[in-house]
Every structure is written in structure tokens, then in C-alpha cells.
Design a protein around this motif. Structure first.
Motif, short mmCIF file in Angstrom:
data_model
loop_
_atom_site.label_atom_id
_atom_site.label_comp_id
_atom_site.label_asym_id
_atom_site.label_seq_id
_atom_site.Cartn_x
_atom_site.Cartn_y
_atom_site.Cartn_z
N PRO A 130 -22.61 -0.56 3.23
CA PRO A 130 -21.97 0.02 4.43
C PRO A 130 -22.31 -0.75 5.69
O PRO A 130 -21.46 -0.86 6.60
N ASP A 131 -23.51 -1.30 5.76
CA ASP A 131 -23.89 -2.10 6.93
C ASP A 131 -22.95 -3.30 7.12
O ASP A 131 -22.54 -3.61 8.24
N TRP A 132 -22.69 -3.99 6.02
CA TRP A 132 -21.82 -5.17 6.13
C TRP A 132 -20.47 -4.80 6.72
O TRP A 132 -19.95 -5.47 7.60
N ILE A 133 -19.90 -3.72 6.19
CA ILE A 133 -18.56 -3.30 6.64
C ILE A 133 -18.62 -2.84 8.10
O ILE A 133 -17.72 -3.11 8.90
N ALA A 134 -19.69 -2.19 8.47
CA ALA A 134 -19.86 -1.74 9.86
C ALA A 134 -19.88 -2.94 10.81
O ALA A 134 -19.21 -2.94 11.86
N TRP A 135 -20.64 -3.98 10.45
CA TRP A 135 -20.66 -5.20 11.26
C TRP A 135 -19.25 -5.79 11.39
O TRP A 135 -18.84 -6.24 12.47
N ALA A 176 -17.31 6.22 3.44
CA ALA A 176 -16.75 6.26 4.80
C ALA A 176 -17.79 6.81 5.78
O ALA A 176 -18.01 6.23 6.85
N GLN A 177 -18.44 7.88 5.39
CA GLN A 177 -19.45 8.47 6.28
C GLN A 177 -20.63 7.53 6.48
O GLN A 177 -21.19 7.45 7.57
N GLN A 178 -20.99 6.80 5.42
CA GLN A 178 -22.09 5.83 5.53
C GLN A 178 -21.73 4.72 6.53
O GLN A 178 -22.57 4.29 7.33
N VAL A 179 -20.50 4.25 6.46
CA VAL A 179 -20.06 3.19 7.38
C VAL A 179 -20.06 3.71 8.81
O VAL A 179 -20.55 3.03 9.73
N ILE A 180 -19.53 4.90 9.00
CA ILE A 180 -19.48 5.48 10.35
C ILE A 180 -20.89 5.58 10.93
O ILE A 180 -21.14 5.22 12.08
N LYS A 181 -21.84 6.05 10.08
CA LYS A 181 -23.23 6.17 10.52
C LYS A 181 -23.80 4.78 10.86
O LYS A 181 -24.47 4.61 11.87
N ALA A 182 -23.50 3.80 10.01
CA ALA A 182 -24.00 2.43 10.25
C ALA A 182 -23.44 1.86 11.56
O ALA A 182 -24.16 1.21 12.32
N VAL A 183 -22.17 2.10 11.81
CA VAL A 183 -21.57 1.63 13.07
C VAL A 183 -22.34 2.21 14.25
O VAL A 183 -22.70 1.49 15.19
N GLU A 184 -22.59 3.51 14.19
CA GLU A 184 -23.26 4.17 15.32
C GLU A 184 -24.67 3.62 15.53
O GLU A 184 -25.12 3.44 16.65
N LYS A 185 -25.34 3.32 14.42
CA LYS A 185 -26.70 2.79 14.49
C LYS A 185 -26.68 1.37 15.09
O LYS A 185 -27.47 1.05 15.98
N ILE A 186 -25.78 0.52 14.58
CA ILE A 186 -25.73 -0.87 15.06
C ILE A 186 -25.31 -0.93 16.52
O ILE A 186 -25.88 -1.67 17.32
N ILE A 187 -24.32 -0.13 16.86
CA ILE A 187 -23.75 -0.19 18.21
C ILE A 187 -24.80 0.11 19.28
O ILE A 187 -24.76 -0.46 20.38
N ALA A 188 -25.75 0.96 18.95
CA ALA A 188 -26.76 1.39 19.92
C ALA A 188 -27.56 0.20 20.46
O ALA A 188 -27.99 0.20 21.61
N ASN A 189 -27.75 -0.81 19.61
CA ASN A 189 -28.54 -1.97 20.03
C ASN A 189 -27.71 -3.22 20.27
O ASN A 189 -28.26 -4.31 20.43
N LEU A 190 -26.40 -3.08 20.25
CA LEU A 190 -25.54 -4.26 20.37
C LEU A 190 -25.40 -4.67 21.85
O LEU A 190 -25.04 -3.84 22.68
N PRO A 191 -25.68 -5.94 22.16
CA PRO A 191 -25.51 -6.37 23.56
C PRO A 191 -24.10 -6.15 24.08
O PRO A 191 -23.90 -5.99 25.28
N THR A 192 -23.12 -6.15 23.18
CA THR A 192 -21.72 -5.92 23.59
C THR A 192 -21.32 -4.46 23.41
O THR A 192 -20.13 -4.14 23.25
N ARG A 193 -22.30 -3.54 23.44
CA ARG A 193 -22.00 -2.14 23.07
C ARG A 193 -21.01 -1.46 24.00
O ARG A 193 -20.26 -0.59 23.58
N GLU A 194 -20.96 -1.89 25.27
CA GLU A 194 -20.06 -1.20 26.19
C GLU A 194 -18.60 -1.37 25.74
O GLU A 194 -17.85 -0.40 25.61
#
Lengths: 426, 426
Positions: B246-251, B275-293
């Protein structure tokens, strides 16, 4: 008609004016067109019927022309014309079939699979003008490349002013493999093709010539659907030595002039005597030509004869003019042809009048005008195909090429791009 | 982010909304652009300098960047980035070289010679945006196909806000074989490329992305020059089974989301848990993403996850969405790939993140957006070539095919067309 000579002191100024001369009269109909498009988008068939009743004086019960209606009217096409259409279609098909491109597919040295597939558009709309400009030959030139590309749904619209329709157009539609016909025209037909209505499913691309309203409507729906280029008035440039029959060249120049008062015919020759003979021949022929009103206007306002010292001088002039049609009426036309960089279509030798290409030479007669041959091409099978590219890495090949992608993504400030690669390399 | 399920009663309505959703914010800048174009057309360099001073706070002595200036700044590109650019260029060139098409030439059964030649455009302008969107990778993707096509003059414009320029862009220009660079941007750069000024010779076609002013300027100069398509916000559609990380797909989903607040990322999967795993992964990654805005705005407003009962269901959905990028993260991706009819570029398997294609997979990353993959294709060598067709009859072959042309010309009411053929048959 103006006569220029490359040895004239002011030739370069005059030639520049000739090159930059815009012959097209542009009327701003964008407001009217915008209203028609918006109305058809909302009200669908009802709006199309209202405009058809108003502009074409035709109260259609159904926009769709039935098989029976088409068959009944198409049989009124004279037998010799039908035979000529079929003969033309055969030759157009033979040439365009050679354009069908090959897909690309290979695995490279590091194990990455790459590909490019050519795929036919699913559905295409062809606009056919009504009245005088309703040319069955243009229908063949538009529809046959689409058919060869593999387009499954080829939809034609043709206005029927006062309920009248040209049987030759319907016969040509049958020959060309058109799959649906609607008896509508103008901006309302373009709107119906682009947005769809209750009775007309939308298409993906719209091609075919039309009046100012049709051209503007195509511009406005571009993006929602694809469109072909917007055609301007016809052009011919004839390069001829003194060994030609002046009558033949005069007929060639007039074959463009009779299309449109804004059409342009240019002769480049190295013989002043020959130039004068051609001019005289044009005047003689035009006097008895049924299309003399149009042809005279074009000849008087836009024709040019350019005298050069050597026919080799014609090439740079030609490439600047970038004309729709070129005739090379000389003994070794290939020598000149090889140097042409900007033209729509080229006709070689003394026995290839441009009109042959209009009907049945084989190449398409829908060609770039107004100098757009600098960057655009005639209609082709390619215009009804699109390309999809394919890429497949495996774990090893991604390892080989992935790091450089990460470097570039980081240099561009796109961390999720970098992350989507690096997460797979761990 | 919205979650749809094909088994929902209202799925078809919701999916239709998703398909027809326009994410692009269009500001009407046509008046301002019209003024700038007209001013540059009349005042040339002086006008370009005025706008550059005003919009870019940059007082240029010369619009042209000298060899010395380019060399000095390009050397500031880090060595690993330069190496990555060169590696990318090699792969892009290898793929695009396979696109170079063959000319057509033959004599048919009745003795008519026919041909079609592919000819490179003479001169092309490439617009490179300034600031954040100044991607060196896009410069490679625009310039290399032009170079492979054989374009002799490849002109680049890039704005230098406050006199600043990205050294990586200049390094990429050297790698890509750009022949001239001007430090200007906006509608004034498009005008200079289209009309020419004292110091910039006009080009025949302009390609490359830009802001609303640049896009509108390209629309307005179209016809005077050729243009590429107007790019909308990025899109990715990932088709993935539950066997993916799910992490790969989230990225992957985020690699589009970070491009633009209006970008769109869609996941189609047959597993609700995944699907839920990917959604969760997206939310986790986005929190620390320099381009998060940017990524958050895109994810919240435009992302979609579609649950299907079987991945085969994804194909008709995909073909309706006609997305710019497609990833097929499944075991036998070719099975699905073979059914795709509308997409810009397809990435097969679990080890082909779309970002590989953005930089160095080989295929072009300039691709159709906003459902235009129904009728349009990614940038290619073909976009920098034009076709000229050739036709040559001799006395005998004209005799064979001429009569049918006369019949058709007469049926269309064009006597000079008929005459130009018949005069040669006597």
C-alpha cells in the motif's frame, strides 16, 4: 493580377507583402456561435431543430436520416458520377493504406520494455457544407482516411436548406463508409457532434470544412473534442518553363481561382514571353467560364506572376510562400521537388494538373493553407489515430535506472516523485 | 478524496460527474494577452524589454543569452544532476529515434507515381516556465524530439525573475541541443517567437507549458505558428490488486498530487481492505511531505478511490476517464494494457512507478490531459515533422485516370478543374 520580377529593385519588399498578405475575410461571429453552442448543450435536439428551422428553413421531424431516405436519394446520383466516385475511392484508399503505421515494441539492454501503439479514434464527426460548397470529393477525402485508420463510428452532418440534399453527397457517403447521417449544419451541428444530444451521441473529433460559423464553432469546441485545422482560401503555385502550352497553365491557375474570390494563383516562370502568353490565355478562357465571376475576382485581386532569371530561384520563394498546391511543369520536376520544404502537395511534370489530386490522384486534397505548410500537413490516416506509450520495468531494471530518476526528482523539488521510486529500491 | 463502489446504486451518476468534472480554473486573460501581442508585433524588442522589466523585474540589455553567460551558469549544475540529465537524454533519444517514420514512394499499376515525404520543421520555439515550474526534464522532453526530427533551429525562452536563472535548466538546454536562448517569458515571449523582433527571428511552431497568460498567448498566435496542445493539471489512474504494498501505491498517487492543487489521483482496486490501507498510507506520508500543501489540496478535492468487483471492470471506466497516466499494478499487466484505448502513457507492473516515465523511462512525459487522450497523443518526433505528398502522371496515365476526374469536376460545378484535365487529353 500583379507582375513581379526578381531583378526589380523593390522585389524583396513586394514579395514580402505577397507572402504576408492575408486574403481571408474574418467576420467576428464568436458571440452568436457561443450562444448557439450553449443552447444546444442545454436544450439538445430541441435547440438543434429550432436553429435548423430558422437557418435552413427545414422543419425536421428527426435529425437522423433513415436508411430508406438515404438509399432513395442516393440512387438519383448519375451512374457515371457514381462510377467516378468509386474509382476515386479506390485510388484514395490505395494511397492512404500505405500510411498505416507500425507499432513499436522492444526490450532494451537493461531489461526495460518499451512500446508505442497506434490506436484508432472511436468516433469521428465529418461536417459537410450545404449548397455550392457541398463537395462529394471532400467527403471521400475526410471519411476514407478515418475508415482506413479503423474508426468505427463515422458520423456525417450535412445541412439541407429548404429540405434539399445533393444526391451525389449521399452516394459519396455510401461509398466512403459513413455510418450515420444527420440533416443539420452550422454551429448547431458542431455543438451536437461535440456535446451530444438525445438523438446524436457525441464524437471525439470533428473534421471538415464549413463557413465562418462552422469554423468558429470548431475553434470553440476544441478541447472538448479534437478538430482538424481551419481551412483558408485555396492556393496554387505553378512553376513553369517556356516549353509548356500556355493554355494548359492558364487552366491550372484558373482551377484554383474558380474556388473562391479569395483564392490565390501564382505563376513563377523564367520567360517573360511565356508569362504574357499565359496571362492572355487566362483572360481568353475566363471570358467563357461559367465560374468567371468568382475566378475573375480571385485573378484580379490576388493572382501574381513572378519572373525569375533561373527556375532554381523559384525554390526559396516557394518555401517562403509555403503554398497549399505546387505544380512543377518542367522536364526534370524531381530536381526541384527534392528541394521543397514547405508545401501541402506537389504535382510533378506537364501531365499532372492539380485537379487530378483534387479528385482521384490518391493523396489527400485537404491541405494546409495560409502558409501553415511551414508546420502543418494534409489530412491523413495519422489524424484519425492516437498513440499510447508503454513502459515496464522489473525489479532489476528499476534498480539500474531508478537512482538517476531520484536525483532529477530531488533537483526539481518533487519529493513524492523521488519517494515513489526509492520506496521500490529498498 | 471520494470513495466510489461500482455496486452502489448511484455509481453511474457519480462516475459520470467524476468524468465530466473540470478541475482547471480558467481566468479570462485574453484582453491583456491581446494587448501584449499587438504591442510586441509593433514595437518588437522595446516592448519585450518593457514587459520583462515590469513582470520579471529584470532589465535586460540583450534578450539573447550569450554563450559565455550560459556556460558560466550551466557549470553550477551539480555533477550528479548533470550525469542524470545525460542518462535521461540517452534513454529519451533511444525511444524517440524509433519513431522516425519512413517516406512513401511507389509507381502504381497504371503508371502514376505517388509519394509522401516527412520533412522536419525548420525552426521551433520551446517555452520554459520560470520559478517553481521550471522543470529541466520538460525541456529534455520538448527539445530532444525536435532534434531527432531534424529541426535545425531550436529556440528556447525562459523568464529570469529578478535576473535569476536555474543552472539546471541551462545545463539541460546544453544536453538537449537547444541552439538559442532568450531570457524572457510570459505572453511577450510567445509574441516574440511568433512574430519575431529585431533580435529574435520568428519560429514556425511553439511548444512547452506555461501559466494562463502563456497558454492564452499560444491560443491567439495559433495559425501564425503551430502550437502543441494546451496542458491541463496532471492525472494518474492506478489500477491495483491487493497484492501491492500500500505504501508504494500511496507514493504513486501522491507523485501526481504534489504537482498541482488541481491534479487528480484515482485508484481502482478490487479490495476494500487494500483501499483503506492505501488511504491510510497516503495520510501518513502526506504529513511529512515537503510538498504537502499542494498534495493535500489535490488529494482532498480531486482524488477518488473506486472499488470494483473484478479488475476487468476497470477497463471501461479507464477508457471513459482517458487519463494522462495509467499504472497497472497487477501480475499480468499486459492483459489489461491490451484493452486500453484512451490514455496518454501506461506503466506496467509493480516496479514501474509513473515518475520513472517523468524522467527517463524513454517515452515522452508531455501527455494529453482532461480526457483529450480520446483524440490526442503525447509529444513525439511526429510533432516536429510535416508531410508533403507528391503525384506525377505521364501522358498515358493521365489518359487512364483523367476522365473520371472530369466527370467529378463537372458534377461539382467546377469547369476550370475539368478544363485543366481535358485540355491535356486532346
Amino acid at each position: 493580377m500583379q507582375l513581379l520580377q526578381t531583378t526589380d529593385k523593390d522585389f524583396s519588399v513586394k514579395f514580402k507583402t505577397l507572402v504576408s498578405d492575408r486574403r481571408e475575410v474574418t467576420v467576428d461571429v464568436s458571440g452568436t456561435v457561443r450562444e448557439i453552442l450553449a443552447d444546444v448543450k442545454v436544450r439538445g435536439d430541441a435547440a438543434v431543430k429550432d436553429y435548423t428551422s430558422r437557418f435552413d428553413r427545414n422543419n425536421l421531424q428527426s435529425l437522423h436520416l433513415s436508411e430508406t431516405f438515404i438509399a432513395e436519394h442516393a440512387t438519383q446520383c448519375p451512374a457515371d458520377v457514381l462510377a467516378a466516385l468509386e474509382f476515386a475511392a479506390e485510388r484514395i484508399v490505395a494511397f492512404h493504406e500505405k500510411q498505416v503505421p507500425q507499432d513499436i515494441g522492444y526490450t532494451d539492454a537493461v531489461g526495460v520494455k518499451l512500446g508505442l501503439n497506434w490506436i484508432a479514434l472511436s468516433q469521428v464527426g465529418i461536417y459537410v457544407p450545404g449548397g455550392r460548397a457541398s463537395y462529394p470529393s471532400s467527403l471521400l477525402m475526410n471519411a476514407l482516411p478515418a475508415k482506413i485508420a479503423g474508426v468505427e463510428r463515422i458520423v456525417m452532418t450535412v445541412p439541407m436548406p429548404g429540405g434539399e440534399i445533393n444526391p451525389v453527397v449521399l452516394a459519396a457517403a455510401q461509398v466512403a463508409g459513413v455510418t450515420e447521417i444527420y440533416g443539420i449544419g452550422g454551429a448547431q451541428a458542431i455543438a451536437a457532434l461535440a456535446y451530444g444530444t438525445e438523438s446524436i451521441a457525441p464524437v471525439d473529433k470533428i473534421v471538415g470544412p464549413g463557413n465562418a460559423y462552422v469554423a468558429e464553432a470548431k475553434r470553440q469546441v476544441f478541447g472538448t473534442v479534437g478538430i482538424d485545422s481551419i481551412a483558408g482560401p485555396s492556393e496554387i503555385l505553378v512553376v513553369a518553363d517556356s516549353q509548356n502550352n500556355p493554355d494548359w497553365i492558364a487552366w491550372d491557375l484558373l482551377s484554383q481561382a474558380e474556388h473562391d474570390p479569395s483564392a490565390q494563383s501564382i505563376l513563377i516562370t523564367d520567360s517573360e514571353i511565356f508569362a504574357q502568353q499565359v496571362i492572355k490565355a487566362v483572360e481568353k478562357i475566363i471570358a467563357n467560364l461559367p465560374t468567371r465571376e468568382v475566378a475573375s475576382a480571385s485573378w484580379q485581386n490576388y493572382a501574381a506572376v513572378i519572373l525569375v532569371s533561373d527556375l532554381a530561384e523559384s525554390i526559396p520563394l516557394l518555401n517562403q510562400l509555403a503554398p497549399e498546391h505546387v505544380e512543377l511543369c518542367v522536364d526534370n520536376p524531381q530536381l526541384l521537388a527534392d528541394q521543397i520544404k514547405c508545401a501541402g502537395s506537389v504535382f510533378l511534370g506537364r501531365y499532372t494538373p492539380e485537379a487530378i489530386g483534387d479528385y482521384l490522384g490518391g493523396p489527400n486534397h485537404i491541405l494546409p493553407t495560409a502558409r501553415s505548410a511551414r508546420f502543418a500537413s494534409g489530412l491523413s490516416v495519422y489524424d484519425f489515430l492516437k498513440r499510447i506509450t508503454f513502459l515496464e520495468c522489473n525489479q532489476e531494471s528499476l534498480q539500474t535506472i531508478g537512482k538517476a530518476a531520484i536525483t532529477l526528482a530531488e533537483a526539481e523539488g518533487l519529493p513524492a516523485h523521488a519517494g515513489s521510486v526509492s520506496v521500490r529500491l529498498q
